[in-house]
Structures are given as structure tokens and as C-alpha cells.
Motif scaffolding. Structure first.
Motif, PDB file in Angstrom:
ATOM      1  N   THR A   8      -8.039   1.427  -6.183  1.00 28.55           N
ATOM      2  CA  THR A   8      -7.765   2.852  -6.404  1.00 28.55           C
ATOM      3  C   THR A   8      -9.056   3.623  -6.617  1.00 28.55           C
ATOM      4  O   THR A   8      -9.276   4.689  -6.015  1.00 28.55           O
ATOM      5  CB  THR A   8      -6.833   3.035  -7.617  1.00 28.55           C
TER       6      THR A   8
ATOM      7  N   GLY B 146       0.805  -1.215   0.000  1.00 37.82           N
ATOM      8  CA  GLY B 146       0.000   0.000   0.000  1.00 37.82           C
ATOM      9  C   GLY B 146       0.831   1.254   0.000  1.00 37.82           C
ATOM     10  O   GLY B 146       1.878   1.339  -0.651  1.00 37.82           O
ATOM     11  N   LYS B 147       0.386   2.243   0.751  1.00 33.26           N
ATOM     12  CA  LYS B 147       1.045   3.543   0.762  1.00 33.26           C
ATOM     13  C   LYS B 147       2.201   3.614   1.761  1.00 33.26           C
ATOM     14  O   LYS B 147       2.895   4.628   1.834  1.00 33.26           O
ATOM     15  CB  LYS B 147       0.036   4.641   1.081  1.00 33.26           C
TER      16      LYS B 147
ATOM     17  N   SER C  64       1.381   3.650  -4.408  1.00 33.93           N
ATOM     18  CA  SER C  64       0.952   2.489  -3.631  1.00 33.93           C
ATOM     19  C   SER C  64       1.556   1.235  -4.272  1.00 33.93           C
ATOM     20  O   SER C  64       1.393   1.020  -5.475  1.00 33.93           O
ATOM     21  CB  SER C  64      -0.574   2.393  -3.618  1.00 33.93           C
TER      22      SER C  64
ATOM     23  N   LYS D 253      -1.050   6.960  -5.250  1.00 32.21           N
ATOM     24  CA  LYS D 253      -1.351   6.981  -3.830  1.00 32.21           C
ATOM     25  C   LYS D 253      -2.550   7.892  -3.582  1.00 32.21           C
ATOM     26  O   LYS D 253      -2.576   9.036  -4.032  1.00 32.21           O
ATOM     27  CB  LYS D 253      -0.140   7.474  -3.055  1.00 32.21           C
TER      28      LYS D 253
END
Length: 268
Positions: free
Chosen positions: A244, A180-181, A188, A205
Motif C-alpha cells: 500500500t 488486489g483491486k 484491495s 484501494k
């Protein structure tokens, strides 16, 4: 709809509706598979968002499983929150009995959003022994990956790759770590390891505090796509776009949490 694939989630109920079986079933619907569930635990929250966990008794879990596995049949299985060693062992027995053609995705849920306490350390050991050897894919986040691999907290891509190798040695065909981030300020990152090669998946992200249920949704989308016959790479590309889009449309439920928006990704 004779070719509609049937997928079951063996997981917990999130009373707030954003994660757990609620997120799984919403995702299955949007990704074009028929969703069923075996409820393992009910998670509640008080007005200050402190969580309480209420495991379902084993007889009730077994009756649900009989309804789905024996009464209907499954093409894909996803596991989520399994709150006790006994429930983990039983879920593992269901995966073991499944035909080799059945997709099995293990999402090794260890904590609830908004809490830092691992359910029980012995649960991790049970997952390693009873779930991972039968998994088509296992989908830990960074914290869960470190726990399963028995390594220090993951802070870099190199750390992630080392953890993926150790998890792969426990038996799953594919290790999908949801970075992920956390690994980058700009993108990401998720990584897939199949025992030979690493494949890195990147997306923009999304800066939002409302990520409740993103991990469940990710694993459910991956399960649906694999069950429909997509390759791991194809399923990951679809899932990354889904997450997303869902994060872009996430919204606030209260001062503590908000869900991703599942209608943001459909079959269109």
C-alpha cells in the motif's frame, strides 16, 4: 550481521528495473534480508513497449545456482519468471533439495505487465508438478490462480476460494491469492488458504496506473518476512502495508508503465 537471513530469487531480469529480480532485490534490501539471485531470463521492451523474452542457457543457470546454494547457502527462496519447462523443472529440483527449514515461495509468473499472452500453457502444468508440492506459499494473482486451478476466470470471492482449494490440493502449504483491486471497487483484497481456514486481508484501494512490479514486490516481501520467522498472518499484514505504501508513492517511467516505490517501505 551474523543473524542476517540469506534469500535468493530465481527469476527474470526486467530491463526497465521495476519488476523481476530488480524488484525482488530492492524489496529484500528494504525488508532486512540479504538478497542473491539466479537469473533465468532477460526481458526487454522496445519503444512501443512490446516485450521480448531471452531465456538464459541452462549451464549458466546451474552455475549461478551452484554459487548460491552450494557456495553460500540459503534461508529462503523465491521463484519468479521461469520461461521454459526445463528451467521450471530445474528450479523445482532446487526446492526439493532444500532443507525443510528453508522458506520456499513460488510466484507463478505467467505474463509480463503490458502483455496478455501466456508464456506457454505447458509451463503451467510444469509449475503444478514441479514447484507447488514444495512451496511454503504460492502467490498467484487472479489470472494465475485460475490457470493453476484449471477454473474459469475469477470474478468473485467465492470463485477465489474455490480456486484456492484446488491449488492447495496440488501441494503448497499456503495459497496466497493476490486479488488486489479486481474484486472490489473500494478495497484491495488478498486471501490466504492453509487447507483448513481462509484468512482475508484488506487494505485501501490505491487508484494508480503505475503498478509495475507490485506482484513481484508482494511475493518478495512475503518471502523476506517468512524467512525472518514471521507467521503467515504476520508476514501478510506487513506485506499488505508495504505494498500500500509503495503504491501510494508509485511514479511514471514513461507513457506505458511506472514502478512501485520500494523506498516507501523500510524497516522504520
Amino acid at each position: 550481521m551474523a543473524n542476517l537471513k540469506k534469500v535468493v530469487t530465481i527469476a527474470g531480469s526486467d530491463t526497465s528495473g521495476g519488476a523481476g529480480i530488480q524488484a525482488d532485490l530492492k524489496t529484500f534490501q528494504e525488508r532486512g534480508v540479504y538478497g542473491m539471485n539466479v537469473l533465468t531470463v532477460i526481458v526487454t521492451m522496445d519503444k512501443n513497449w512490446n516485450h521480448k523474452v531471452f531465456p538464459i542457457d541452462m549451464n549458466t543457470i546451474k552455475e549461478q545456482a551452484q554459487t548460491v546454494f552450494e557456495g553460500i547457502g540459503v534461508d529462503g527462496v523465491k521463484t519468479g519468471m521461469l520461461p521454459t519447462v526445463e528451467i521450471i523443472e530445474y528450479a523445482g529440483s532446487l526446492l526439493k533439495k532444500c532443507d525443510s527449514s528453508v522458506i520456499k515461495v513460488v510466484d507463478p509468473v505467467m505474463v509480463c505487465k503490458g502483455t496478455d499472452e501466456v508464456l506457454f500453457p505447458e509451463n503451467t502444468i510444469a509449475m503444478q508438478k514441479h514447484l507447488l508440492p514444495y512451496a511454503t506459499a504460492v502467490t498467484p494473482n487472479l489470472f494465475e490462480a485460475a490457470q493453476l486451478a484449471g477454473v474459469a476466470p475469477i470474478h468473485s470471492l467465492d470463485d477465489l476460494k474455490e480456486a484456492a482449494k484446488k491449488i492447495y490440493d496440488l501441494g503448497p502449504k499456503n495459497v496466497v491469492i493476490k486479488g488486489g483491486k479486481a474484486l472490489s471497487d473500494k478495497i484491495s483484497i488478498d486471501v490466504v488458504y492453509n487447507g483448513k481456514d481462509f484468512e482475508i486481508f484488506e487494505s485501501e484501494k490505491i487508484n494508480t496506473p503505475y503498478t509495475h512490479g507490485a506482484g513481484c514486490t508482494f511475493a518478495a516481501s512475503l518471502t523476506a518476512e517468512l524467512t525472518k520467522g514471521k507467521s503467515v498472518t504476520e508476514a501478510m499484514n506487513i506485506t499488505k502495508k508495504c505494498i500500500t505504501d509503495a503504491l501510494k508513492e508509485s511514479f511514471k517511467l514513461n507513457e506505458y508503465v511506472g514502478p512501485v516505490y520500494h523506498k516507501a517501505f523500510s524497516l522504520k
